[in-house]
Scaffold this active site. Structure first.
Site, PDB file in Angstrom:
ATOM      1  N   ASP A   1       0.850  -1.158   0.136  1.00 46.36           N
ATOM      2  CA  ASP A   1      -0.067  -0.112  -0.101  1.00 46.36           C
ATOM      3  C   ASP A   1       0.822   1.238  -0.044  1.00 46.36           C
ATOM      4  O   ASP A   1       1.986   1.418   0.737  1.00 46.36           O
ATOM      5  CB  ASP A   1      -0.891  -0.156   1.254  1.00 46.36           C
ATOM      6  CG  ASP A   1      -1.702   1.116   1.497  1.00 46.36           C
ATOM      7  OD1 ASP A   1      -2.358   1.347   0.186  1.00 46.36           O
ATOM      8  OD2 ASP A   1      -2.440   1.394   2.510  1.00 46.36           O
TER       9      ASP A   1
ATOM     10  N   ASP B   1       1.950   5.573  -5.196  1.00 39.64           N
ATOM     11  CA  ASP B   1       1.158   6.498  -4.767  1.00 39.64           C
ATOM     12  C   ASP B   1       2.012   7.861  -5.270  1.00 39.64           C
ATOM     13  O   ASP B   1       2.782   8.702  -4.562  1.00 39.64           O
ATOM     14  CB  ASP B   1       1.069   6.553  -3.240  1.00 39.64           C
ATOM     15  CG  ASP B   1       0.248   8.043  -2.881  1.00 39.64           C
ATOM     16  OD1 ASP B   1      -0.003   8.886  -3.920  1.00 39.64           O
ATOM     17  OD2 ASP B   1      -0.008   8.146  -1.625  1.00 39.64           O
TER      18      ASP B   1
ATOM     19  N   HIS C   1      -7.456   9.862   5.518  1.00 36.52           N
ATOM     20  CA  HIS C   1      -6.577   8.691   6.245  1.00 36.52           C
ATOM     21  C   HIS C   1      -6.807   9.179   7.784  1.00 36.52           C
ATOM     22  O   HIS C   1      -6.930  10.054   8.287  1.00 36.52           O
ATOM     23  CB  HIS C   1      -5.289   8.491   6.099  1.00 36.52           C
ATOM     24  CG  HIS C   1      -4.966   7.805   4.675  1.00 36.52           C
ATOM     25  ND1 HIS C   1      -4.579   8.667   3.820  1.00 36.52           N
ATOM     26  CD2 HIS C   1      -5.084   6.526   4.140  1.00 36.52           C
ATOM     27  CE1 HIS C   1      -4.232   8.089   2.630  1.00 36.52           C
ATOM     28  NE2 HIS C   1      -4.658   6.852   2.796  1.00 36.52           N
ATOM     29  N   GLY C   2      -6.851   8.004   8.665  1.00 39.98           N
ATOM     30  CA  GLY C   2      -7.150   8.285  10.035  1.00 39.98           C
ATOM     31  C   GLY C   2      -8.611   8.458  10.493  1.00 39.98           C
ATOM     32  O   GLY C   2      -9.567   8.601   9.889  1.00 39.98           O
TER      33      GLY C   2
ATOM     34  N   HIS D   1      -9.909   4.926  -0.132  1.00 39.37           N
ATOM     35  CA  HIS D   1      -8.865   4.716   0.797  1.00 39.37           C
ATOM     36  C   HIS D   1      -9.332   5.640   2.084  1.00 39.37           C
ATOM     37  O   HIS D   1     -10.692   6.301   1.958  1.00 39.37           O
ATOM     38  CB  HIS D   1      -7.810   5.964   0.651  1.00 39.37           C
ATOM     39  CG  HIS D   1      -6.566   4.959  -0.413  1.00 39.37           C
ATOM     40  ND1 HIS D   1      -5.429   4.493   0.218  1.00 39.37           N
ATOM     41  CD2 HIS D   1      -6.791   4.385  -1.456  1.00 39.37           C
ATOM     42  CE1 HIS D   1      -4.662   3.810  -0.640  1.00 39.37           C
ATOM     43  NE2 HIS D   1      -5.514   3.721  -1.649  1.00 39.37           N
ATOM     44  N   GLY D   2      -8.787   5.495   3.240  1.00 37.29           N
ATOM     45  CA  GLY D   2      -9.570   6.338   4.385  1.00 37.29           C
ATOM     46  C   GLY D   2     -10.658   5.614   4.729  1.00 37.29           C
ATOM     47  O   GLY D   2     -11.706   6.595   5.252  1.00 37.29           O
TER      48      GLY D   2
ATOM     49  N   ASN E   1     -10.133   0.374   1.632  1.00 35.36           N
ATOM     50  CA  ASN E   1      -8.988   0.191   2.616  1.00 35.36           C
ATOM     51  C   ASN E   1      -9.208   0.699   3.759  1.00 35.36           C
ATOM     52  O   ASN E   1      -9.912   1.709   4.048  1.00 35.36           O
ATOM     53  CB  ASN E   1      -7.875   1.077   2.262  1.00 35.36           C
ATOM     54  CG  ASN E   1      -7.000   0.788   0.661  1.00 35.36           C
ATOM     55  OD1 ASN E   1      -7.403  -0.158   0.279  1.00 35.36           O
ATOM     56  ND2 ASN E   1      -5.948   1.477   0.589  1.00 35.36           N
TER      57      ASN E   1
ATOM     58  N   THR F   1      -6.731   2.353  10.328  1.00 34.73           N
ATOM     59  CA  THR F   1      -6.929   2.880  11.648  1.00 34.73           C
ATOM     60  C   THR F   1      -7.953   2.041  12.668  1.00 34.73           C
ATOM     61  O   THR F   1      -7.895   1.724  13.667  1.00 34.73           O
ATOM     62  CB  THR F   1      -7.282   4.232  11.888  1.00 34.73           C
ATOM     63  OG1 THR F   1      -6.323   4.947  10.631  1.00 34.73           O
ATOM     64  CG2 THR F   1      -7.228   4.751  12.986  1.00 34.73           C
TER      65      THR F   1
HETATM   66  P1  13P Z   1      -7.832   4.507   7.414  1.00 36.26           P
HETATM   67  O1  13P Z   1      -6.669   4.558   8.292  1.00 36.26           O
HETATM   68  O2  13P Z   1      -8.320   5.832   7.536  1.00 36.26           O
HETATM   69  O3  13P Z   1      -8.749   3.281   7.475  1.00 36.26           O
HETATM   70  O4  13P Z   1      -7.279   4.445   5.803  1.00 36.26           O
HETATM   71  C1  13P Z   1      -6.750   3.301   5.187  1.00 36.26           C
HETATM   72  C2  13P Z   1      -6.134   3.564   4.211  1.00 36.26           C
HETATM   73  O5  13P Z   1      -6.481   4.092   3.137  1.00 36.26           O
HETATM   74  C3  13P Z   1      -4.744   2.784   3.880  1.00 36.26           C
HETATM   75  O6  13P Z   1      -4.096   3.130   2.555  1.00 36.26           O
END
Ligand code: 13P
Length: 283
Positions: A81, A103, A177-178, A205-206, A227, A230
């Site tokens: 990733d 990326d 993300h996060g 993502h995120g 994805n 977190t």
């Molecule tokens: P999160 O940590 O928000 O779940 O995002 C994961 C992600 O997109 C990893 O590439």
């Protein structure tokens, strides 16, 4: 069974669901995710991001992920990733990862296209799939950078897909993300345009903190890989905490079981929302 990510995503396109791509940091998380996948007869993706290799070195966790995927009783792709360097992407391919992401979202479009094509060329020698990103998903995979969200321009996405032939394309539609500071307001108008005009499966993502309704809407509108990072780490930590509070951890192996349980519960919850359960026979 270790499989190519391309096959998982093309089945998801036909079946109109999304495959969960779960970030893992140790063996317990790998075991928890695979337990959920096997129980629910779901295909899954195990992934680790380049920024996480400080804690989980690729030469140690990579073979573990590949071996666990091979032994699994359900189809599992192993994905690198947010690859930043050709060196680490190549190492992942050598270790048997069946998919890698480059990326280049921070690069000008032309440069992102050029380096993605270089990565596709390398990955093709291994038969591996390639994911790229266009626009900018907010935050960063390990929370070390506060990257601003830059929603994908659908015309750029069309050009990117045409000039690279990438296997999966991550787009930015207000996701980050996060843990979100406030409820994310996803731009479904952009997603719909991209889904209509772009051929390769789209990636969200995120995933942590996105509502079940939004996940379902995304999975029915072109998003075929989601994805989650977190939420897994938080679930593992919370489960361990809970067990200590209940006094049910009496020794190391109880701690290990609690970690597996935390990863299992989180993967199970997401697989059911993404609709990828009961999509495969358990081997
Ligand atoms: P999160 O940590 O928000 O779940 O995002 C994961 C992600 O997109 C990893 O590439």
């Amino acid at each position: 069974m270790l499989v190519n990510m391309r096959n998982l995503l093309s089945d998801a396109q036909k079946g109109n669901y999304a495959v969960g791509s779960f970030s893992v940091a140790n063996m317990e998380m790998v075991l928890g995710v695979l337990k959920a996948a096997q129980e629910l007869k779901a295909p899954v993706i195990l992934q680790i991001a380049e920024v996480r290799l400080k804690q989980s070195p690729l030469e140690v966790i990579g073979p573990l992920m590949v071996a666990a995927a091979k032994a699994a009783k359900t189809p599992v792709a192993v994905h690198f990733d947010h690859g930043k360097t050709i060196e680490k992407i190549s190492q992942a391919l050598e270790l048997g990862f069946t998919s890698v992401m480059f990326d280049g979202s921070h690069l000008p479009l032309e440069e992102n296209i050029a380096v993605t094509n270089e990565v596709i060329n390398i990955a093709s020698k291994y038969g591996a799939a390639v994911e790229a990103e266009i626009g900018c998903v907010g935050g960063s995979e390990d929370g070390s950078e506060d990257i601003a969200i830059n929603c994908t321009d659908p015309d750029d996405a069309v050009r990117f897909a045409r000039e690279t032939g990438v296997d999966a394309l991550a787009i930015a539609i207000g996701n980050a993300h996060g843990n979100y500071k406030s409820t994310p307001n996803l731009r479904f108008d952009i997603l719909e345009k991209c889904a209509k005009a772009v051929e390769p499966p789209l990636v969200l993502h995120g995933g942590t903190g996105i509502s079940p309704d939004d996940f379902v809407r995304c999975s029915k509108t072109g998003i075929k890989k989601i994805n989650i990072a977190t939420a897994t780490f938080d679930s593992v930590e919370k489960t361990v905490h809970g067990c200590y509070n209940e006094n049910s951890i009496k020794g190391y192996y109880d701690l290990q079981a609690a970690e597996v349980e935390g990863a299992y519960q989180n993967a199970k919850r997401h697989i059911l929302i993404f609709g990828s359960d009961n999509k495969t026979e358990v081997l």
